[in-house]
Design a protein around this motif. Structure first.
Motif, PDB file in Angstrom:
ATOM      1  N   THR A   1      13.345 -11.549  -6.033  1.00  0.00           N
ATOM      2  CA  THR A   1      11.903 -11.090  -5.632  1.00  0.00           C
ATOM      3  C   THR A   1      11.023 -11.912  -6.518  1.00  0.00           C
ATOM      4  OG1 THR A   1      10.557  -9.315  -5.666  1.00  0.00           O
ATOM      5  CG2 THR A   1      12.186  -9.305  -7.443  1.00  0.00           C
ATOM      6  N   THR A   2       9.893 -11.449  -6.445  1.00  0.00           N
ATOM      7  CA  THR A   2       8.731 -12.178  -7.337  1.00  0.00           C
ATOM      8  C   THR A   2       7.991 -11.050  -8.135  1.00  0.00           C
ATOM      9  OG1 THR A   2       7.209 -11.892  -5.827  1.00  0.00           O
ATOM     10  CG2 THR A   2       8.426 -13.995  -5.691  1.00  0.00           C
ATOM     11  N   ALA A   3       7.269 -11.535  -9.078  1.00  0.00           N
ATOM     12  CA  ALA A   3       6.570 -10.531 -10.015  1.00  0.00           C
ATOM     13  C   ALA A   3       5.369  -9.866  -9.022  1.00  0.00           C
ATOM     14  CB  ALA A   3       6.018 -11.306 -11.394  1.00  0.00           C
ATOM     15  N   ASP A   4       4.787 -10.655  -8.314  1.00  0.00           N
ATOM     16  CA  ASP A   4       3.684 -10.091  -7.252  1.00  0.00           C
ATOM     17  C   ASP A   4       4.423  -9.023  -6.398  1.00  0.00           C
ATOM     18  OD1 ASP A   4       1.794 -11.745  -8.710  1.00  0.00           O
ATOM     19  OD2 ASP A   4       2.083 -13.465  -7.077  1.00  0.00           O
ATOM     20  N   ARG A   5       5.742  -9.200  -6.026  1.00  0.00           N
ATOM     21  CA  ARG A   5       6.009  -8.156  -5.077  1.00  0.00           C
ATOM     22  C   ARG A   5       6.348  -6.878  -5.696  1.00  0.00           C
ATOM     23  NH1 ARG A   5       9.083 -12.593  -2.145  1.00  0.00           N
ATOM     24  NH2 ARG A   5      11.042 -11.945  -2.944  1.00  0.00           N
TER      25      ARG A   5
ATOM     26  N   GLY B   1      14.762  -1.787   0.247  1.00  0.00           N
ATOM     27  CA  GLY B   1      14.336  -2.735  -0.059  1.00  0.00           C
ATOM     28  C   GLY B   1      14.649  -3.188  -1.339  1.00  0.00           C
ATOM     29  N   LEU B   2      14.566  -4.577  -1.713  1.00  0.00           N
ATOM     30  CA  LEU B   2      15.229  -4.881  -3.017  1.00  0.00           C
ATOM     31  C   LEU B   2      13.900  -4.465  -4.008  1.00  0.00           C
ATOM     32  CD1 LEU B   2      17.017  -7.805  -4.300  1.00  0.00           C
ATOM     33  CD2 LEU B   2      14.632  -7.456  -5.350  1.00  0.00           C
ATOM     34  N   GLU B   3      12.635  -4.541  -3.729  1.00  0.00           N
ATOM     35  CA  GLU B   3      11.743  -4.185  -4.721  1.00  0.00           C
ATOM     36  C   GLU B   3      11.720  -2.646  -5.088  1.00  0.00           C
ATOM     37  OE1 GLU B   3      10.853  -7.912  -3.722  1.00  0.00           O
ATOM     38  OE2 GLU B   3      10.680  -5.908  -2.191  1.00  0.00           O
TER      39      GLU B   3
END
Length: 335
Positions: free
Chosen positions: A180-184, A149-151
């Motif tokens: 993506t996001t900072a939260d993820r 996955g990307l993260e």
């Protein structure tokens, strides 16, 4: 690494001799495994005839290119995925190529991730990484390829680098390119354990979301004392136009009477609009006898000696060691 583009010519006409081989060739960029060839009806003699006629070519012990030419980057990714099979997937920089990250996938090698103690035969350009925490839910399909996955891919890419400075740019780019996001990223960081640069990764994400956490960990007084500079007369955290705590301002009065301002930016790789906002603020801060220097919060963590040298060059005085005088002693017995 192949210099050929990822675009491929249509499959050769000879693939139509075996039902299903053309569709397989299109789906996998002209790369198939020996087991897949057997499943569509090729015998060992059929394969040897194609190789001897130089219509096809072998790539490693398990895969075959259905053309006799240098493999493209896309074909190398498919060959690697077929080579590791169900044991693993593409990872780190190679997975990020598939996810679409720009600017951080210039690694010529193909990286794959497999469970601990897996056995993978050698393949040119293939780098095998082992992991105790690779589980089926960590693998996703993108463009017909199994990838982390990307993260997870971003964090693995950062952890496999020697220098933490790369981490800040990598994580910021993954968010700025809206992948993506900072939260993820923070959620994924909670699951990774003690991997290399994990502390820097967490700080990088805090920089991305606005800088308040990054700024709270900065002590310019301690920084100056460590580098033998006079500490600032005052420092304060300031908000940006969006209301987020982002800047740390510190001031020194120099020997010539002028004032030097250091503006520490808690955000990292900000957008053009906010860069324009910062330039306007720089003009507003300027007054005769008042000079402004700017730096990022990450510079204080990664390049403190260079920043200290720049401050000294700008006129911040050296810290004068405090002289310790001996107190007079009294002999009470003689009185």
């Amino acid at each position: 690494m192949s210099t050929y583009p990822d675009s491929l010519p249509p499959p050769a006409a000879d693939v139509d001799r075996w039902p299903g081989l053309r569709a397989l060739s299109v789906r996998q960029a002209g790369v198939v495994s020996r087991e897949q060839l057997r499943q569509v009806g090729l015998t060992w003699g059929d394969l040897e005839a194609q190789l001897a006629a130089r219509r096809w070519s072998e790539y490693g012990p398990l895969t075959v290119l259905l053309r006799n030419c240098e493999p493209t980057r896309l074909q190398l990714r498919h060959a690697a995925a077929l080579h590791v099979g169900d044991k693993g997937c593409l990872a780190a920089a190679t997975a990020l190529e598939v996810h679409g990250l720009q600017g951080f996938c210039d690694d010529d090698q193909i990286h794959v991730l497999t469970p601990r103690a897996s056995t993978v035969p050698p393949l040119p350009g293939l780098v095998v990484h082992e992991s105790r925490r690779l589980r089926p839910e960590h693998i996703v399909m993108r463009a017909g390829l199994p990838v982390t996955g990307l993260e997870r891919s971003v964090i693995d890419r950062g952890a496999w680098q020697r220098r933490p400075r790369f981490v800040y740019a990598l994580l910021a780019a993954s968010v700025q390119q809206r992948l993506t996001t900072a939260d993820r990223l923070l959620a994924e960081l909670r699951t990774v354990g003690q991997v290399r640069h994990v502390a820097h990764m967490r700080l990088a994400v805090h920089d991305i979301v606005g800088g308040s956490q990054a700024l709270s960990e900065i002590d310019l007084v301690r920084f100056c004392r460590k580098h033998r500079l006079q500490p600032p007369e005052q420092q304060a955290i300031r908000r940006d136009a969006r209301g987020k705590k982002r800047y740390l301002d510190a001031e020194w009065r120099l020997l010539d009477g002028s004032v030097l301002v250091l503006e520490v930016d808690g955000a990292h790789h900000i957008a053009v609009a906010y860069w324009t906002e910062d330039m306007k603020r720089g003009r507003q801060l300027f007054k005769p006898g008042r000079y402004v220097l700017r730096c990022g919060a990450h510079e204080l963590r990664l390049q403190p000696a260079e920043l200290a040298a720049d401050l000294e060059l700008a006129g911040v005085p050296r810290l004068i060691p405090r002289l310790v005088t001996a107190r007079p002693s009294y002999d009470l017995a003689s009185q």
